[in-house]
Enzyme design. Structure first.
Site, PDB file in Angstrom:
ATOM      1  CE1 TYR A 120      -3.296  -2.892   0.693  1.00 44.16           C
ATOM      2  CE2 TYR A 120      -4.600  -0.928   1.084  1.00 44.16           C
ATOM      3  CZ  TYR A 120      -4.526  -2.273   0.820  1.00 44.16           C
ATOM      4  OH  TYR A 120      -5.682  -3.000   0.697  1.00 44.16           O
ATOM      5  CE  LYS A 135       2.038 -17.554  -2.079  1.00 39.93           C
ATOM      6  NZ  LYS A 135       1.563 -18.940  -2.412  1.00 39.93           N
ATOM      7  CG  ASP A 168      -1.653 -20.252  -1.252  1.00 39.26           C
ATOM      8  OD1 ASP A 168      -1.115 -20.286  -0.126  1.00 39.26           O
ATOM      9  OD2 ASP A 168      -1.184 -20.847  -2.243  1.00 39.26           O
ATOM     10  CG  ASP A 223      -7.880  -5.276   1.617  1.00 40.23           C
ATOM     11  OD1 ASP A 223      -8.826  -4.818   2.286  1.00 40.23           O
ATOM     12  OD2 ASP A 223      -7.842  -5.252   0.376  1.00 40.23           O
ATOM     13  CG  ASP A 240     -13.373  -7.688   2.531  1.00 43.61           C
ATOM     14  OD1 ASP A 240     -13.149  -6.959   3.513  1.00 43.61           O
ATOM     15  OD2 ASP A 240     -13.825  -7.260   1.449  1.00 43.61           O
TER      16      ASP A 240
HETATM   17  C1  IPM Z   1     -10.319  -1.769   3.895  1.00 44.99           C
HETATM   18  C2  IPM Z   1     -10.587  -1.224   2.522  1.00 44.99           C
HETATM   19  C3  IPM Z   1      -9.477  -0.273   2.154  1.00 44.99           C
HETATM   20  C4  IPM Z   1      -8.182  -1.039   2.131  1.00 44.99           C
HETATM   21  C5  IPM Z   1      -9.695   0.467   0.820  1.00 44.99           C
HETATM   22  C6  IPM Z   1     -11.016   1.187   0.802  1.00 44.99           C
HETATM   23  C7  IPM Z   1      -8.564   1.400   0.495  1.00 44.99           C
HETATM   24  O1  IPM Z   1     -10.720  -2.261   1.617  1.00 44.99           O
HETATM   25  O2  IPM Z   1     -10.237  -0.969   4.850  1.00 44.99           O
HETATM   26  O3  IPM Z   1     -10.199  -2.980   4.026  1.00 44.99           O
HETATM   27  O4  IPM Z   1      -7.828  -1.662   1.125  1.00 44.99           O
HETATM   28  O5  IPM Z   1      -7.474  -1.020   3.150  1.00 44.99           O
HETATM   29 MG    MG Z   2     -10.713  -4.191   2.451  1.00 43.66          MG
END
Ligand code: IPM
Ligand code: MG
Length: 368
Positions: free
Chosen positions: A146, A196, A228, A252, A256
């Site tokens: 990032y 990884k 993975d 990230d 999710d």
């Molecule tokens: C998160 C989001 C952010 C990230 C985006 C919106 C930049 O996906 O907070 O997980 O990738 O960190």
């Molecule tokens: Mg995210």
């Protein structure tokens, strides 16, 4: 009851941000009354809302407001309206990432918990989640791909060339690993590092440094998993995880996934922490433009983010617990927003859900 007055920056942002934030303020009101916590709430502009009003996603006065506060309660940013702006000016890149970097918020805690009453909301078969699901993703938040330099697109003879850089230094790994081990001490005492190491140089350094941190925490078990494979195990055997430690991009993605396994992104809060008690607290789910303004969004992720803020930045543990108990009780008693309602269950909107939770905080109900 202390007579300290806390100052919290409230950045509601875009999409469902403003509606879930105002619903959360209903709960906050009851927390203040019931627990004698005094908070001065200070609204600030962020994201698309700030672009529209001030021409940029993170205006200087919003940064100053955050600087003057003990913590930030953040809603969400972004939406179709701002997607045509140059990438560097879009709300996510121009507000969220600089906020994380400016305040040194290197540790992102994303607890994904499946409530027993919501097992049917998990996309996994009930027998896969029967053992329960309670994973804390600890994601490194200010390094890796990032932020690593160089990060650029250049022209070459054959076309364009884009580069992102994955870079980590020992100290960046050490400090976030410490957070993960300390969190594990209050949980099932297990840290899993997803990396990884079969491919990446940075992963080798992560393993080495995390082993060193583990040596200082002998009561915690450390194991390693390729990222993975972690994605696969999160759906095959989610109960195998306790604290899942990841570098920025893996965290990230895996957070999710953990969130989805837990039923709904609308339930999951997060805390972004640095040195000291300052932190930024936000729902994991984002601005959900498709349902924005309809009053149907689940406010629980924002409400639980408030609970994390009370606990981690203000040290008001009792108040935090009372919010969590009120949420659990409202769920137990069948209150559901659309995202977590079964086909035969009655759905309520954002405000009604928050009202049910606020009412339980006020009554001091739902003792665990
Ligand atoms: C998160 C989001 C952010 C990230 C985006 C919106 C930049 O996906 O907070 O997980 O990738 O960190
Ligand atoms: Mg995210």
């Amino acid at each position: 009851m202390s007579n300290k007055v806390y100052r919290i920056a409230v950045l509601a942002g875009d999409g469902i941000g403003p509606e879930v934030m105002s619903a959360t303020m209903r709960v906050a009101e009851e927390v203040e009354k019931r627990h004698g916590v005094q908070i001065e709430w200070k609204d600030g502009l962020v994201g698309g809302a700030a672009i529209d009003a001030k021409g940029k996603a993170l205006p200087e006065e919003t940064i100053e407001l955050c600087r003057s506060a003990q913590a930030v309660l953040f809603g969400s940013v972004g939406g179709p309206k701002w997607e045509t702006l140059p990438p560097n000016e879009q709300p996510e890149r121009a507000a969220l990432l600089p906020l994380r970097k400016t305040f040194g918020l290197y540790a992102n805690l994303r607890p994904a918990v499946l409530y027993p009453e919501l097992v049917a909301c998990s996309p996994l078969r009930p027998d896969r989640v029967a053992a329960g699901f309670d994973v804390l993703v600890v994601r490194e938040l200010t390094g890796g791909l990032y932020f690593g330099q160089p990060k650029e697109t250049t022209q070459t003879a054959r076309g364009e060339r884009a580069v992102d850089t994955m870079v980590y230094e020992t100290h960046e790994i050490e400090r976030v690993a410490e957070v993960a081990f300390r969190a594990a001490a209050h949980r099932k005492k297990r840290v899993t590092l997803a990396d990884k190491a079969n491919v990446l140089e940075t992963s080798l350094l992560w393993r080495k440094v995390v082993r060193g941190v583990a040596a200082k925490h002998p009561s915690i078990t450390l194991d390693f998993i390729y990222a993975d494979n972690a994605a696969m195990q999160l759906v095959r055997d989610p109960a195998r995880f306790d604290v899942l430690l990841c570098e920025n991009l893996f965290g990230d993605m895996l957070s999710d996934q953990a969130a989805a396994v837990a039923g709904s992104l609308g339930m999951l809060p997060s805390a972004s922490l640095g040195e000291g008690s300052f932190g930024l607290y936000e729902p994991a789910g984002g601005s959900a433009p498709d349902i924005a303004g309809k009053g149907v969004a689940n406010p629980i992720a924002q409400i639980l983010s408030l609970a994390l803020l009370l606990e981690m930045s203000l040290g008001e543990l009792e108040a935090a617990q009372s919010v969590r108990r009120a949420v659990a009780e409202a769920i137990r008693e069948g209150w559901r927003t659309a995202d977590v309602a079964g086909p035969t269950e009655k759905k309520v909107g954002t405000r009604a859900m928050a009202q049910e939770i606020a009412r339980r905080v006020a009554l001091g109900r739902g003792k665990s």
